[in-house]
Design a protein around this motif. Structure first.
Motif, PDB file in Angstrom:
ATOM      1  N   GLU A   1      24.624 -46.040  31.936  1.00  0.00           N
ATOM      2  CA  GLU A   1      24.214 -47.016  30.935  1.00  0.00           C
ATOM      3  C   GLU A   1      24.158 -46.376  29.553  1.00  0.00           C
ATOM      4  O   GLU A   1      24.199 -45.149  29.403  1.00  0.00           O
ATOM      5  CB  GLU A   1      22.845 -47.595  31.306  1.00  0.00           C
ATOM      6  CG  GLU A   1      22.847 -48.371  32.625  1.00  0.00           C
ATOM      7  CD  GLU A   1      21.469 -48.909  32.961  1.00  0.00           C
ATOM      8  OE1 GLU A   1      20.515 -48.532  32.247  1.00  0.00           O
ATOM      9  OE2 GLU A   1      21.360 -49.673  33.922  1.00  0.00           O
TER      10      GLU A   1
ATOM     11  N   SER B   1      22.170 -42.906  28.287  1.00  0.00           N
ATOM     12  CA  SER B   1      21.855 -42.100  29.467  1.00  0.00           C
ATOM     13  C   SER B   1      22.142 -40.614  29.255  1.00  0.00           C
ATOM     14  O   SER B   1      21.764 -39.790  30.087  1.00  0.00           O
ATOM     15  CB  SER B   1      22.649 -42.616  30.669  1.00  0.00           C
ATOM     16  OG  SER B   1      24.048 -42.563  30.400  1.00  0.00           O
TER      17      SER B   1
ATOM     18  N   HIS C   1      33.580 -46.335  30.360  1.00  0.00           N
ATOM     19  CA  HIS C   1      32.866 -47.532  30.776  1.00  0.00           C
ATOM     20  C   HIS C   1      33.746 -48.452  31.628  1.00  0.00           C
ATOM     21  O   HIS C   1      33.244 -49.375  32.266  1.00  0.00           O
ATOM     22  CB  HIS C   1      32.356 -48.311  29.549  1.00  0.00           C
ATOM     23  CG  HIS C   1      31.235 -47.622  28.837  1.00  0.00           C
ATOM     24  ND1 HIS C   1      31.420 -46.860  27.702  1.00  0.00           N
ATOM     25  CD2 HIS C   1      29.912 -47.561  29.116  1.00  0.00           C
ATOM     26  CE1 HIS C   1      30.270 -46.371  27.293  1.00  0.00           C
ATOM     27  NE2 HIS C   1      29.332 -46.786  28.130  1.00  0.00           N
TER      28      HIS C   1
ATOM     29  N   SER D   1      21.641 -41.044  34.193  1.00  0.00           N
ATOM     30  CA  SER D   1      20.579 -41.979  33.841  1.00  0.00           C
ATOM     31  C   SER D   1      19.410 -41.184  33.267  1.00  0.00           C
ATOM     32  O   SER D   1      18.948 -40.220  33.887  1.00  0.00           O
ATOM     33  CB  SER D   1      20.127 -42.773  35.068  1.00  0.00           C
ATOM     34  OG  SER D   1      19.053 -43.634  34.729  1.00  0.00           O
TER      35      SER D   1
ATOM     36  N   GLU E   1      22.692 -47.442  42.586  1.00  0.00           N
ATOM     37  CA  GLU E   1      22.820 -47.563  41.127  1.00  0.00           C
ATOM     38  C   GLU E   1      24.286 -47.658  40.720  1.00  0.00           C
ATOM     39  O   GLU E   1      24.647 -48.439  39.830  1.00  0.00           O
ATOM     40  CB  GLU E   1      22.166 -46.363  40.429  1.00  0.00           C
ATOM     41  CG  GLU E   1      20.663 -46.298  40.546  1.00  0.00           C
ATOM     42  CD  GLU E   1      20.223 -45.635  41.834  1.00  0.00           C
ATOM     43  OE1 GLU E   1      21.113 -45.333  42.678  1.00  0.00           O
ATOM     44  OE2 GLU E   1      19.017 -45.429  42.023  1.00  0.00           O
TER      45      GLU E   1
ATOM     46  N   LEU F   1      26.292 -50.774  38.881  1.00  0.00           N
ATOM     47  CA  LEU F   1      27.088 -50.584  37.665  1.00  0.00           C
ATOM     48  C   LEU F   1      28.480 -51.185  37.831  1.00  0.00           C
ATOM     49  O   LEU F   1      28.980 -51.899  36.944  1.00  0.00           O
ATOM     50  CB  LEU F   1      27.191 -49.088  37.344  1.00  0.00           C
ATOM     51  CG  LEU F   1      27.975 -48.713  36.082  1.00  0.00           C
ATOM     52  CD1 LEU F   1      27.242 -49.188  34.840  1.00  0.00           C
ATOM     53  CD2 LEU F   1      28.182 -47.203  36.015  1.00  0.00           C
TER      54      LEU F   1
END
Length: 701
Positions: free
Chosen positions: A47, A50, A193, A208, A227, A231
């Motif tokens: 994110e 992070s 991303h 993170s 997690e 994502l």
């Protein structure tokens, strides 16, 4: 991922705390253990905030670490998240200090689809990119950055989300051609991303809050990390929602895209058809006359304040002349007391200081009014300028105008202008006074003024150009410094610190050179003006000396009663004196000797029968002259005339080579048996007999 082999990996990190700030209570990165093998492809995802970009910065050595070890083996190439494109041509940006290799250069521009972009530009890869890459789109800037990194042929590539500024189709092509193709044998760490590319990576890091939560292949992460699944699912949901309207308006989007591209191309061609985007800074050439000064005085009632300041200074200067004249005229006037002399002189000085204060007041108001008006006009022009002005004008050039140039207007122009006119007024006033005292100096002063004007014109022609050059080079230093600071991480990543430092010093030298040349020009002018001043002062001193000398000789002749005798001679003061002065009388010879003593101004004067050959009337006049001219001197007089002796402070009487008496004259006269007293009585007795005889002769006649 740490296996203990510290020197066989491309990248090795083992640190508990890595932080931008030493005093921070919570480190930016914590518990980082990372080993990347040569040729390995590693993706970093997570994110926003992070710590992905900070991890790349730590690998580059930009972030301090308190403990542990950070090692990188091999040459590094870095692509920043925000494209950094320094001012220069596209070719210079891609080469970035490296030697030109046509094959590698062509490969770099082809891999990143820059061929068509370069064809649209009027100068191809020699097109100059504006400050911050303003004449390139975001995607073009990112592709130039990637081409720069590829051309370096490095061992380790650190890519900080380079595909975010391009569309999905271009991103896919770039990823396949660049990461998986051109960099297939290189070590790559990619912050990304777009999770669609993650399956092909050797390893994926999920970050993170400054820590690496999970590390492994894409499949491993999908099975072991909730997690990571969240994502990926969030990304897929976002992509799905974006694709629905895309199919509904595909044709319309293609049309709009074509129109926008056409308009953009036309604008680029229009803007650059006349030359490069960034033009060379313009400056005045040659002598502009009084135009700049008149423009300056138009702002903020400048003419009024300038006139009042000059009027105050003229009154001050004339008052100084009158003050000095009054002092010189009354210093020997017995009717003016010393207290009155000092009081009047001081009063005139205090009154004049008021005009000097008024002059400073008007100069300050002149400077303030002009500065405010010029600054307001400049600010208004900057706010209303079109964006094309900022695209083609470097920021350093604008900063130079509103900072250092405006500072000159604020602090220097008004004061130097008034000082120059005041100095000229003082100089011409001095010339006028010298001309009044000795009109012969006109033949020296007028040529001197003419030579000064010629020298100043020659000097100003060079000085103005040097000042203008200095003003234009200043912006280069500011622009390049700001640009280097913005791209400091990229510069250090490529190991180009020395080149940029040398280039920065080159700009500083370019800026400093006109300053030193200006200093040399000033010394050149000062030397020649001082030579002229020395000539004028020497000539003035000589003329004044001849005039003090001439009047002094005339005064001495009058005091020694020789003026009439000399004026009767045809040659005057140049009249001949033969051997032993035999063509002059004995008395005149004595008077010449006395005049010589008056001119010499000795502290001790010895008169050995100096007036013995002179009549009594002349002797009386000369005695008054001696008392006046030698009032502060020690005078030793050898004399037989009683009036001469009685005029002395002390009398030394000598008889048969012996000292008989020594005292004040009146005391010796009153003393019984005094030798002086006897001589005085004998003198008065002879004088009485002579007067009686003269009376008898007169009565008989």
């Amino acid at each position: 991922m740490y296996d203990g082999k510290e020197h066989q990996e491309s990248i090795f990190i083992n640190s508990n705390e890595i932080s931008w700030e030493d005093s921070s209570t919570r480190a930016t990165l914590r518990n980082i253990n990372l080993v990347v093998q040569p040729g390995e492809k590693v993706a970093i995802c997570g994110e926003v905030g992070s710590g992905k970009s900070t991890l790349l910065a730590a690998i580059l050595g930009e972030v301090p670490y308190d403990n542990g070890l950070v090692q990188v083996h091999g040459k590094i190439a870095y692509v920043s998240q925000t494209a950094w494109i320094p001012t220069g041509t596209i070719q210079e940006n891609i080469l970035f200090g490296s030697a030109m290799d046509p094959y590698r250069y062509r490969e770099a521009i082809e891999k990143f689809a820059l061929v068509k972009d370069l064809e649209m530009l009027p100068f191809g890869d020699q097109t100059e990119i504006g400050e911050r890459g303003v004449n390139l789109s975001g995607g073009q800037k990112q592709r130039v950055q990637l081409a720069r990194a590829l051309y370096q042929d490095a061992d380790v590539y650190l890519l900080d989300d380079p595909f975010s500024a391009v569309d999905a189709h271009t991103a896919t092509n770039l990823f396949n051609e660049y990461v998986m193709g051109a960099l297939s044998a290189k070590t790559v760490i990619l912050v990304i991303h777009q999770v669609d590319f993650l399956p092909v990576f050797d390893s994926v890091l999920l970050m993170s809050e400054g820590e690496i939560l999970q590390a492994g292949t894409y499949d491993q992460m999908m099975h072991s990390s909730q997690e990571f699944q969240d994502l990926v699912n969030a990304h897929n949901a976002t992509v799905g929602s974006e694709r629905k309207p895309e199919h509904d308006s595909t044709q319309k989007s293609k049309i709009l895209k074509g129109e926008i591209q056409k308009i953009y191309t036309e604008e680029q061609l229009t803007e650059t058809s006349g030359g490069q985007l960034i033009k060379k800074e313009e400056r005045e050439m040659g002598d502009t006359g009084l135009k700049p000064y008149l423009q300056y005085l138009k702002y903020g009632r400048g003419f009024l304040h300038f006139y009042l300041s000059k009027l105050s200074y003229i009154i001050f200067t004339v008052g100084q002349l009158l003050q000095t004249y009054w002092l010189a005229a009354n210093v020997q006037n017995s009717s003016v007391s010393q207290l009155k002399l000092i009081a009047v002189y001081t009063g005139i000085g205090l009154s004049l200081s008021l005009f000097l204060l008024l002059r400073s007041f008007f100069v300050v108001h002149l400077s303030l009014g002009a500065s405010q008006s010029i600054f307001s006009t400049l600010l208004s022009s900057l706010f209303r300028a079109p964006m094309s002005f900022y695209d083609s004008t470097p920021l350093g050039r604008i900063l130079s105008r509103v900072s250092s140039d405006l500072s000159v207007v604020d602090l220097d122009v008004a004061f130097k202008l008034t000082f120059a006119i005041g100095a000229a007024f003082n100089a011409y006033s001095s010339f006028g006074v010298l001309t009044i005292l000795s009109w012969e100096l006109v033949f020296i002063i007028l040529p001197t003024i003419y030579l000064c004007i010629i020298i100043q014109r020659y000097y100003l022609a060079a000085r103005k150009e040097l000042m203008r050059i200095n003003g234009t080079t200043k912006s280069l230093v500011a622009s390049y410094l700001a640009e280097s600071i913005a791209g400091a991480m990229t510069i250090r990543a490529f190991g180009e610190e020395d080149r940029h430092f040398s280039k920065n010093l080159g700009f500083i030298d370019m800026h400093a050179s006109p300053f030193f040349y200006s200093f040399t020009a000033n010394e050149w002018l000062i030397l020649r003006l001082e030579i002229l001043c020395a000539i004028v002062l020497s000539s003035s001193a000589l003329a004044l000396t001849l005039l003090n000398t001439s009047s002094s000789k005339s005064g001495v002749l009058e005091k020694c009663q020789l003026r009439g005798a000399v004026q009767e001679k045809k040659e005057g003061l140049d009249s001949l004196v033969v051997e032993e002065g035999s063509n002059w009388s004995m008395g005149q010879r004595q008077l010449f000797c006395l005049g010589r003593a008056v001119l010499k101004r000795s502290r001790i004067l010895v008169l050995d029968e100096a007036t013995a050959s002179i009549d009594n009337a002349t002797d009386s006049i000369l005695q008054r002259t001696i008392r006046t001219e030698f009032a502060d001197c020690t005078v030793i007089t050898v004399a037989h005339r009683i009036p001469t002796v009685m005029d002395c402070t002390m009398v030394l009487a000598v008889s048969d080579g012996k000292l008989v008496e020594y005292d004040e004259p009146m005391k010796l006269v009153k003393k019984e048996g005094s030798l002086l007293g006897q001589l005085v009585k004998e003198y008065w007795s002879r004088s009485s007999n002579r007067e009686n005889t003269l009376r008898e002769i007169g009565s008989q006649t």
